[in-house]
Design an enzyme around this catalytic site. Structure first.
Site, short mmCIF file in Angstrom:
data_model
loop_
_atom_site.label_atom_id
_atom_site.label_comp_id
_atom_site.label_asym_id
_atom_site.label_seq_id
_atom_site.Cartn_x
_atom_site.Cartn_y
_atom_site.Cartn_z
CG HIS A 118 -0.28 0.11 2.60
ND1 HIS A 118 -0.04 1.23 3.25
CD2 HIS A 118 0.21 -0.93 3.24
CE1 HIS A 118 0.85 0.90 4.25
NE2 HIS A 118 0.90 -0.24 4.53
CG ASP A 119 -0.62 4.39 1.08
OD1 ASP A 119 -1.29 4.91 0.38
OD2 ASP A 119 -0.85 3.49 2.20
N GLY A 136 4.88 -1.32 2.83
CA GLY A 136 4.11 -0.07 2.67
C GLY A 136 5.00 1.54 2.53
#
Length: 264
Positions: A118-119, A136
């Site tokens: 994520h991200d 992440g």
């Protein structure tokens, strides 16, 4: 061509000449650009934004839910650029409230079993080899090469044109242009061959080498090394990118060169 054995949600937006192979599954909140190929068993989840000319191979999972306990179901995306080759069993999570999106640029080769969390932000023209795991909010610059089985800690940055040897455990920022050893996470030289292949002139490569020699081999701490580079190396975009990367690091920079890494 969309196989009759594939599932494509009626709300999904597919461009021209998109091929969807048998047993692929495409959710509703999805945009796929022209000329993409979605392989057998690939899953394109809500939030996927895929550019043109991409190949998504067997059982890859794009825009899957973040593996983050703070994720609360917020609407986020995974944004994939143009002409990426995403191989078998790759997982690319969508973003969280932190950044709102995971981003992969253009013309990347992402080999089998890679995980992009994520991200994360991955640049352009990168090669990420088999079983690499990016935690992440990792940032990977353009033209990076990451060897197989590398694990990258959350929030780490890897600068443009860097090369990471396979099997490394990366917990510190890796500056642009350098090669990193996999056993000690130390500076091992500049990525001279890669830079040459990308059109860097011998003069540019020489100036990058001289700057890195001061930063990683002089015995100075990195802040003092940056000041010394500014005194000795002519101003250039390459020099300034290297210095800005080091000065803005939040996690710290990889270890300097050591002739005897076991003793250092």
């Amino acid at each position: 061509m969309i196989s009759k054995l594939a599932y494509v949600h009626p709300d999904a937006k597919l461009g021209a000449n998109v091929t969807v192979e048998p047993f692929a599954c495409i959710a509703g909140d999805v945009v796929i650009g022209d000329g993409c190929w979605i392989g057998p068993g690939a899953v394109i989840h809500d939030g996927a934004r895929i550019g043109k000319g991409c190949k998504i191979h067997t059982a890859a999972s794009i825009a899957c839910l973040p593996q983050d306990l703070k994720f609360a179901g917020e609407v986020t995306t995974a944004e994939i650029g143009d002409y990426n080759d995403i191989r078998e069993y790759v997982t690319i999570s969508r973003g969280t409230a932190s950044r709102g999106k995971t981003v992969v640029g253009d013309h990347n080769l992402i080999m089998a079993y890679v995980h992009i969390a994520h991200d994360d932000v991955v640049g352009n023209h990168c090669v990420i080899a088999n079983r690499v795991s990016l935690a992440g909010e990792v940032e990977v610059g353009d033209w990076c090469v990451i060897g197989g089985h590398v694990a990258v800690h959350q929030w780490v940055r890897i600068g443009a044109h860097a090369m990471v040897q396979g099997g490394a455990l990366v917990g510190k920022d890796i500056p642009p242009y350098v090669i990193v050893r996999n056993d000690t996470l130390r500076f091992a030289g500049i990525n001279k061959i890669g830079l040459s292949r990308r059109g860097f002139t011998p003069q540019r490569i020489g100036e990058i080498h001289d700057a890195c020699r001061i930063l990683f081999q002089s015995g100075l701490n990195y802040l003092a090394g940056c000041e010394e580079v500014e005194r000795q190396i002519p101003q250039s975009d390459d020099r300034d990118a290297l210095l800005q990367f080091i000065r803005s690091s939040q996690r710290g920079i990889i270890k300097p060169y050591a002739a005897d890494a076991e003793k250092a």
